[in-house]
Structures are given as structure tokens and as C-alpha cells.
Design a protein around this motif. Structure first.
Motif, PDB file in Angstrom:
ATOM      1  N   LEU A  31       0.832  -1.209   0.000  1.00  0.00           N
ATOM      2  CA  LEU A  31       0.000   0.000   0.000  1.00  0.00           C
ATOM      3  C   LEU A  31       0.861   1.251   0.000  1.00  0.00           C
ATOM      4  O   LEU A  31       0.557   2.229  -0.690  1.00  0.00           O
ATOM      5  CB  LEU A  31      -0.946  -0.002   1.209  1.00  0.00           C
ATOM      6  N   PRO A  37      -5.934  -0.056  -2.358  1.00  0.00           N
ATOM      7  CA  PRO A  37      -6.583  -0.743  -1.235  1.00  0.00           C
ATOM      8  C   PRO A  37      -7.878  -1.409  -1.700  1.00  0.00           C
ATOM      9  O   PRO A  37      -8.571  -0.900  -2.581  1.00  0.00           O
ATOM     10  CB  PRO A  37      -6.857   0.378  -0.238  1.00  0.00           C
ATOM     11  N   GLU A  40     -12.440   0.651   1.583  1.00  0.00           N
ATOM     12  CA  GLU A  40     -12.440   2.106   1.644  1.00  0.00           C
ATOM     13  C   GLU A  40     -11.581   2.559   2.817  1.00  0.00           C
ATOM     14  O   GLU A  40     -11.688   2.045   3.924  1.00  0.00           O
ATOM     15  CB  GLU A  40     -13.869   2.607   1.837  1.00  0.00           C
ATOM     16  N   ARG A  41     -10.709   3.505   2.558  1.00  0.00           N
ATOM     17  CA  ARG A  41      -9.796   3.988   3.604  1.00  0.00           C
ATOM     18  C   ARG A  41     -10.570   4.815   4.613  1.00  0.00           C
ATOM     19  O   ARG A  41     -11.195   5.802   4.282  1.00  0.00           O
ATOM     20  CB  ARG A  41      -8.703   4.869   2.986  1.00  0.00           C
ATOM     21  N   LYS A  42     -10.482   4.389   5.879  1.00  0.00           N
ATOM     22  CA  LYS A  42     -11.081   5.152   6.967  1.00  0.00           C
ATOM     23  C   LYS A  42      -9.985   5.752   7.839  1.00  0.00           C
ATOM     24  O   LYS A  42     -10.268   6.541   8.725  1.00  0.00           O
ATOM     25  CB  LYS A  42     -11.986   4.253   7.809  1.00  0.00           C
ATOM     26  N   THR A  43      -8.750   5.342   7.592  1.00  0.00           N
ATOM     27  CA  THR A  43      -7.612   5.784   8.386  1.00  0.00           C
ATOM     28  C   THR A  43      -6.406   5.941   7.471  1.00  0.00           C
ATOM     29  O   THR A  43      -6.307   5.258   6.457  1.00  0.00           O
ATOM     30  CB  THR A  43      -7.305   4.761   9.509  1.00  0.00           C
ATOM     31  N   ASN A  46      -1.571   2.486   6.856  1.00  0.00           N
ATOM     32  CA  ASN A  46      -1.577   1.363   5.917  1.00  0.00           C
ATOM     33  C   ASN A  46      -1.696   0.031   6.648  1.00  0.00           C
ATOM     34  O   ASN A  46      -2.255  -0.922   6.112  1.00  0.00           O
ATOM     35  CB  ASN A  46      -0.319   1.392   5.054  1.00  0.00           C
ATOM     36  N   VAL A  49      -5.377  -0.510   7.327  1.00  0.00           N
ATOM     37  CA  VAL A  49      -6.057  -0.879   6.083  1.00  0.00           C
ATOM     38  C   VAL A  49      -5.750  -2.335   5.745  1.00  0.00           C
ATOM     39  O   VAL A  49      -6.645  -3.104   5.366  1.00  0.00           O
ATOM     40  CB  VAL A  49      -5.651   0.061   4.927  1.00  0.00           C
TER      41      VAL A  49
END
Length: 158
Positions: A31, A37, A40-43, A46, A49
Motif C-alpha cells: 500500500l 486498497p 475504503e480507507r477510513k484511516t 496502511n 487498512v
């Protein structure tokens, strides 16, 4: 500290903690290098994720050594493609300049011999003259190419 997904949930997907740590670290490095990814990136982390991808079974752990090709994000692929094109263009420019310098040196020696040998002409002046001569020839070639292009365009329009 990783809170969600929980360590217990992640350990259900792999054999032991060591494999989980290596698996998550490898995916996090992918990443970081530009891998897309699967969640869905919430943070911005890496590792988080990667853990979420492992928990969702978006990744499969294969036994043994494997080279997995992870698709890159489009903007990273484009940046790498542009970087490669620029490097190739720079390499070609350097090759052309090197070729022109060798040609100028060769012409300079020939002209120097023709006008009276080594002693009568300053080699730096002769090299400058030769470079100017080559530039003039290049300009003439470009003008001739432009004229031919204009004529062919005019012929096509008629």
C-alpha cells in the motif's frame, strides 16, 4: 494499537501471530508503494487498512514464496510512466549531444588540417566554428522539413 478489527478476528484468518504480522506488514508495504486498497480507507494507517483487508478476506495467504503483482493507483502508475519517458528523453538528448560533440571534433580536425595543419589555427576557435556550422546545418534541415510539411498540407487541402 489496532482496535478494529480485533486481533482475535484476524488470528482466525491465519495460523499464528507471526504469520499475521508478516502478512499485514507485507500488505502495508504494498500500500505504501502505491498498491490499491481493497477496502475504503477510513484511516491513513496502511497497517490498519491491511488488517481490515485481512479481516474481510479480501486477501489470500499463499504458502511458499510468490511474487504477487498488486495493481498501483492510477496516479502512481502515471507518475512512474512519465518519469520513465522523461528519463528516456534525457538519455536520447545526451546521446545526441555526445554524437554532435564527436562530429564537431572530427570536423574540427579535418578543417584544421585542410586550412593549414595544427599550428595555424586555435583548436578552441575551430571547435566553436564547427559547432556553429553544425547548428546552421540543423536549422537548414528543420526549415526544409517545415517547408515540406507546409507544402504537403497545402496539397492535401487542395
Amino acid at each position: 494499537m489496532l482496535v478494529k478489527p480485533s486481533l482475535e478476528d484476524l488470528l482466525k484468518k491465519v495460523d499464528n501471530r507471526y504469520i499475521l504480522a508478516m502478512f499485514a506488514a507485507r500488505r502495508a508495504r504494498q500500500l505504501t508503494a502505491g498498491g490499491k486498497p481493497f477496502v475504503e480507507r477510513k484511516t491513513p494507517s496502511n497497517v490498519a487498512v491491511a488488517a481490515e483487508e485481512i479481516a474481510n478476506s479480501d486477501l489470500a495467504l499463499l504458502e511458499g514464496q510468490h511474487h504477487v503483482d498488486i495493481p498501483l493507483r492510477p496516479e502512481i502508475e502515471e507518475a512512474r510512466r512519465i518519469e520513465a519517458l522523461e528519463a528516456e528523453a534525457k538519455r536520447r538528448e545526451e546521446m545526441i549531444e555526445d554524437s554532435n560533440n564527436r562530429l564537431a571534433g572530427s570536423l574540427s580536425r579535418e578543417i584544421s588540417e585542410y586550412v593549414g595543419g595544427e599550428g595555424g589555427v586555435d583548436s578552441n576557435e575551430m571547435m566553436d566554428f564547427t559547432r556553429q556550422f553544425i547548428n546552421l546545418l540543423d536549422q537548414q534541415d528543420e526549415a526544409k522539413d517545415a517547408k515540406q510539411a507546409a507544402e504537403s498540407k497545402q496539397t492535401k487541402s487542395e
